[in-house]
Design a protein around this motif. Structure first.
Motif, PDB file in Angstrom:
ATOM      1  N   TRP A  55       0.969  -1.615   0.206  1.00 38.03           N
ATOM      2  CA  TRP A  55      -0.108  -0.458   0.390  1.00 38.03           C
ATOM      3  C   TRP A  55       0.758   1.446  -0.231  1.00 38.03           C
ATOM      4  CZ3 TRP A  55       0.602   3.501   4.172  1.00 38.03           C
ATOM      5  CH2 TRP A  55       1.281   2.856   5.419  1.00 38.03           C
ATOM      6  N   GLU A  56       2.364   1.059   0.201  1.00 40.70           N
ATOM      7  CA  GLU A  56       2.404   2.069   0.626  1.00 40.70           C
ATOM      8  C   GLU A  56       3.242   2.509  -0.836  1.00 40.70           C
ATOM      9  OE1 GLU A  56       6.418   2.320   3.904  1.00 40.70           O
ATOM     10  OE2 GLU A  56       5.374   0.819   4.013  1.00 40.70           O
ATOM     11  N   GLU A  57       3.069   1.864  -1.886  1.00 34.35           N
ATOM     12  CA  GLU A  57       3.402   2.471  -3.496  1.00 34.35           C
ATOM     13  C   GLU A  57       2.168   2.889  -4.025  1.00 34.35           C
ATOM     14  OE1 GLU A  57       6.269   2.266  -4.933  1.00 34.35           O
ATOM     15  OE2 GLU A  57       7.803   0.822  -3.631  1.00 34.35           O
ATOM     16  N   GLY A  58       1.041   2.720  -3.565  1.00 28.12           N
ATOM     17  CA  GLY A  58      -0.291   2.963  -4.257  1.00 28.12           C
ATOM     18  C   GLY A  58       0.009   4.526  -3.361  1.00 28.12           C
ATOM     19  N   GLN A  59       0.425   4.559  -2.032  1.00 25.98           N
ATOM     20  CA  GLN A  59       0.081   6.213  -2.178  1.00 25.98           C
ATOM     21  C   GLN A  59       0.777   6.624  -2.468  1.00 25.98           C
ATOM     22  OE1 GLN A  59       0.939   7.076   2.872  1.00 25.98           O
ATOM     23  NE2 GLN A  59       2.891   5.796   2.138  1.00 25.98           N
ATOM     24  N   LYS A  60       1.684   6.271  -2.579  1.00 25.55           N
ATOM     25  CA  LYS A  60       3.054   7.399  -3.384  1.00 25.55           C
ATOM     26  C   LYS A  60       2.587   7.577  -4.680  1.00 25.55           C
ATOM     27  CE  LYS A  60       7.360   4.986  -1.648  1.00 25.55           C
ATOM     28  NZ  LYS A  60       8.121   4.282  -2.081  1.00 25.55           N
ATOM     29  N   VAL A  61       1.797   6.967  -5.277  1.00 25.44           N
ATOM     30  CA  VAL A  61       1.087   7.319  -6.660  1.00 25.44           C
ATOM     31  C   VAL A  61      -0.117   8.509  -6.137  1.00 25.44           C
ATOM     32  CG1 VAL A  61      -0.141   6.551  -8.843  1.00 25.44           C
ATOM     33  CG2 VAL A  61       1.761   4.849  -7.507  1.00 25.44           C
ATOM     34  N   PHE A  62      -0.850   8.479  -5.718  1.00 26.23           N
ATOM     35  CA  PHE A  62      -1.938   8.794  -5.333  1.00 26.23           C
ATOM     36  C   PHE A  62      -2.217  10.716  -3.934  1.00 26.23           C
ATOM     37  CE2 PHE A  62      -6.359   6.150  -4.873  1.00 26.23           C
ATOM     38  CZ  PHE A  62      -6.038   5.702  -5.314  1.00 26.23           C
ATOM     39  N   GLU A  63      -0.474  10.592  -3.862  1.00 26.78           N
ATOM     40  CA  GLU A  63       0.061  11.912  -3.334  1.00 26.78           C
ATOM     41  C   GLU A  63       0.869  11.734  -4.466  1.00 26.78           C
ATOM     42  OE1 GLU A  63       3.727  12.668  -0.108  1.00 26.78           O
ATOM     43  OE2 GLU A  63       4.035  11.097  -1.714  1.00 26.78           O
ATOM     44  N   GLU A  64       0.990  11.840  -5.215  1.00 25.50           N
ATOM     45  CA  GLU A  64       1.641  12.335  -6.974  1.00 25.50           C
ATOM     46  C   GLU A  64       0.497  12.889  -7.699  1.00 25.50           C
ATOM     47  OE1 GLU A  64       3.268  12.030 -10.995  1.00 25.50           O
ATOM     48  OE2 GLU A  64       3.982  10.121  -9.734  1.00 25.50           O
ATOM     49  N   LEU A  65      -0.853  12.400  -7.582  1.00 24.17           N
ATOM     50  CA  LEU A  65      -1.519  12.867  -8.564  1.00 24.17           C
ATOM     51  C   LEU A  65      -3.267  13.215  -8.254  1.00 24.17           C
ATOM     52  CD1 LEU A  65      -1.490   9.286 -11.676  1.00 24.17           C
ATOM     53  CD2 LEU A  65       0.063  11.546 -11.137  1.00 24.17           C
ATOM     54  N   LEU A  66      -3.149  12.736  -7.020  1.00 27.91           N
ATOM     55  CA  LEU A  66      -4.470  13.340  -6.470  1.00 27.91           C
ATOM     56  C   LEU A  66      -4.207  14.726  -5.922  1.00 27.91           C
ATOM     57  CD1 LEU A  66      -5.631  10.590  -4.053  1.00 27.91           C
ATOM     58  CD2 LEU A  66      -7.366  11.834  -5.442  1.00 27.91           C
ATOM     59  N   LEU A  67      -5.502  15.728  -6.734  1.00 28.08           N
ATOM     60  CA  LEU A  67      -5.555  17.182  -5.903  1.00 28.08           C
ATOM     61  C   LEU A  67      -5.929  17.183  -4.573  1.00 28.08           C
ATOM     62  CD1 LEU A  67      -7.890  18.552  -9.071  1.00 28.08           C
ATOM     63  CD2 LEU A  67      -5.826  19.042  -8.921  1.00 28.08           C
ATOM     64  N   ASP A  68      -7.077  16.532  -3.976  1.00 30.01           N
ATOM     65  CA  ASP A  68      -6.706  16.342  -2.271  1.00 30.01           C
ATOM     66  C   ASP A  68      -5.356  15.031  -1.521  1.00 30.01           C
ATOM     67  OD1 ASP A  68      -8.017  13.439  -3.476  1.00 30.01           O
ATOM     68  OD2 ASP A  68      -9.729  13.712  -2.556  1.00 30.01           O
ATOM     69  N   GLY A  69      -3.816  15.365  -2.723  1.00 29.67           N
ATOM     70  CA  GLY A  69      -3.427  14.542  -1.698  1.00 29.67           C
ATOM     71  C   GLY A  69      -3.163  14.501  -0.227  1.00 29.67           C
ATOM     72  N   ASP A  70      -3.675  14.196   0.630  1.00 28.63           N
ATOM     73  CA  ASP A  70      -3.473  15.447   2.415  1.00 28.63           C
ATOM     74  C   ASP A  70      -3.241  13.439   3.363  1.00 28.63           C
ATOM     75  OD1 ASP A  70      -4.232  14.804   4.829  1.00 28.63           O
ATOM     76  OD2 ASP A  70      -5.894  16.549   3.803  1.00 28.63           O
ATOM     77  N   TRP A  71      -2.042  13.933   3.610  1.00 27.82           N
ATOM     78  CA  TRP A  71      -0.851  12.984   3.898  1.00 27.82           C
ATOM     79  C   TRP A  71      -1.940  12.647   5.103  1.00 27.82           C
ATOM     80  CZ3 TRP A  71       0.473  11.793   8.630  1.00 27.82           C
ATOM     81  CH2 TRP A  71       2.168  10.843   9.004  1.00 27.82           C
ATOM     82  N   SER A  72      -2.682  12.363   5.385  1.00 26.49           N
ATOM     83  CA  SER A  72      -2.976  12.086   6.714  1.00 26.49           C
ATOM     84  C   SER A  72      -4.023  11.053   6.365  1.00 26.49           C
ATOM     85  CB  SER A  72      -4.175  12.652   8.049  1.00 26.49           C
ATOM     86  OG  SER A  72      -2.375  13.386   8.449  1.00 26.49           O
TER      87      SER A  72
END
Length: 523
Positions: free
Chosen positions: A373-390
């Motif tokens: 899930w850490e790998e998916g988290q990185k992709v979402f962090e890059e692409l999501l406008l609402d890539g909120d850390w928490s």
């Protein structure tokens, strides 16, 4: 004493409900509204073009609002601990104000800036306004531990009482004795950056569906609040992951960047609900705001919250390292049209429905590809406008059945799930136009179409569109057994007790784990 003050804009990119900004104006003769653009900070390195575009829009909107108050926004490039000592001296600053941030990186940054401010004789004032409540207070009320169930969070905030009411934006009257000194070279020295200067290619952008900025956020809020019946009847699970236009508010990006105050949203909802029958948490819109609070509390209270290792509430899983699988998922070429359409929408628009997030997250992790899930988290962090850390970390742990949610045997089908709300595959046809001529019976499983149908559709599986990367019916059963084995290795106390404040030296965390329903965030 009349202060010369810097108000440091970070997430709270707005004038309404900004108590730290209001505090900056008290006993103030000069104010410098500052945004520090540090492209090389850990928070900014992994950000895609849609998110940069949203930020630039939000900063332009903020500068426009400040101009109406006879002020300006000063955008400064560099690391905060290097930038502020120079600004303290240059402007003879005596006070620094900002909105409190609970992310680990932000807390470390603010501690260092606080130390430098003290060295320069600069008073610091910070206020809580990014969340509904003071997150530290919630943890304190829970005996020094972050609650790990939504019900427990509800109990805690009920004992605290309703969120504070939002405060109005400053007016010209509030600024009548306060000056912002700007030079003729303001744009040259402190202007808002462009995408090109951030090494981004504007030509790669598609239509901007969600422009950044406070005014756009408030316009969208007004638009939704006018739909009183819809607001009162809103139940998150009943919305569609693959509707051609969003079936939810899409206010999450505006809240992530602080263009919209959570408290303003809460109390506007309260006004709409007044005297009417309405849905309740966790599925109501109030409920979505409390989910946000839940993950913020977990993010502050649980060490290493965005990692598996060293995260005391996260199940330790022996995930595979398969770069080809990860790349196929991230680049929308898994061979499963529903999954690939979702990932295409994410890359193009920077937003996808929360149930669509559930589908692709389950597919990447415990459902099909067995990637961390850490790998998916990185992709979402890059692409999501609402890539909120928490929220990003919390939702990925939930959907991978690593933390909070443990019914790992409940797996989203990359075929059947999308059919529930879009039998004809119109969503797939929109985002994967090369499949648009496939008949409805094959749109979710084009590899099953006879060769003649594939030729008539102008898209041959294995040539024009990839074959399925895995056989879902087989691999999902195997992965359920792998997840079962990972659970069997857990300490019998791992889901019941979490280290308290003394044990980990930062903030405490929670007791009971588990929930019957999947996470529902504001997306």
């Amino acid at each position: 004493m009349a202060h010369t003050c810097i108000h440091w804009f970070r997430k709270g990119l707005r004038l309404h409900d900004n108590p730290a900004l209001v505090a900056a104006l008290r006993d103030c003769k000069e104010i410098y509204p500052v945004f520090v653009l540090d492209p090389y900070s850990p928070n900014n390195v992994n950000i895609g073009i849609n998110r940069w575009k949203f930020l630039i829009g939000a900063l332009k909107d903020l500068d426009c609002s400040l101009r109406k108050l006879n002020s300006r926004l000063f955008v400064v490039r560099g690391k905060p601990d290097e930038v502020f000592p120079k600004l303290f001296q240059k402007w003879k600053v005596t006070r620094l104000t900002y909105e409190y941030d609970t992310e680990p990186f932000s807390l470390r940054r603010d501690k260092e800036v606080g130390r430098l401010a003290e060295e320069h004789g600069v008073e610091i004032i910070y206020k809580v306004s990014h969340t509904l409540y003071n997150i530290d207070r919630i943890i304190e009320e829970n005996n020094g531990k972050a609650p790990l169930t939504y019900n427990r969070l509800q109990t805690l905030v009920s004992s605290i009482g309703p969120p504070k009411r939002p405060i109005p934006a400053p007016t010209r009257d509030d600024m009548k004795d306060v000056k912002t000194l700007c030079s003729e070279k303001h744009e040259e020295n402190y202007g808002i950056s462009t995408l090109e200067k951030l090494y981004q290619d504007p030509e790669s952008l598609t239509e901007e569906l969600f422009p950044g900025g406070e005014q756009e956020a408030l316009r969208r809020l007004d638009q939704h609040m006018a739909r009183k019946e819809w607001v009162c009847g809103f139940e998150k699970p009943q919305t569609s992951p693959n509707s051609l236009s969003p079936s939810t508010t899409v206010l999450s990006p505006y809240m992530t960047f602080g263009c919209l105050s959570a408290r303003t949203f809460w109390w506007r909802l309260t006004d709409v609900y007044q005297g009417k029958k309405h849905s309740q948490p966790p599925v109501s819109l109030h409920g979505q705001l409390l989910w946000r609070e839940f993950f913020y509390t977990a993010g502050l209270g649980i060490p290493n919250f965005d990692k598996m290792e060293g995260n005391p509430v996260c199940t330790q899983v022996d995930w595979d390292s398969n770069f080809e699988y990860l790349a196929a998922w991230a680049e929308a070429r898994t061979g499963f049209p529903f999954i690939d359409a979702i990932m295409t929408q994410l890359r193009q628009e920077g937003w996808i429905h929360h149930l669509a997030r559930h589908a692709v997250a389950c597919f990447l992790t415990r459902g099909d590809l067995w990637i961390s899930w850490e790998e998916g988290q990185k992709v979402f962090e890059e692409l999501l406008l609402d890539g909120d850390w928490s929220l990003n970390a919390g939702n990925w742990q939930w959907l991978s059945a690593s933390t909070f949610f443990h019914q790992f045997f409940r797996v989203y089908s990359p075929i059947a799930f999308g059919k529930k709300t879009d039998k004809n595959g119109d969503y797939i046809k929109k985002y994967l136009p090369h499949l648009k001529k496939y008949p409805a019976q094959y749109i979710y499983e084009p590899w099953k179409a006879p060769r003649s149908v594939q030729e008539a559709a102008g898209c041959i599986v294995g040539k024009d569109y990839p074959r399925p990367i895995v056989e879902h019916e087989v691999i999902s059963k195997k992965n359920i057994q792998r997840m079962k084995a990972a659970y069997a290795k857990r300490s019998p106390h791992s889901s019941e007790e979490s280290p308290g404040k003394k044990e980990k030296g930062l903030f405490p965390l929670g007791t009971a784990i588990g929930s019957a329903s999947p996470p529902l965030t504001i997306a």
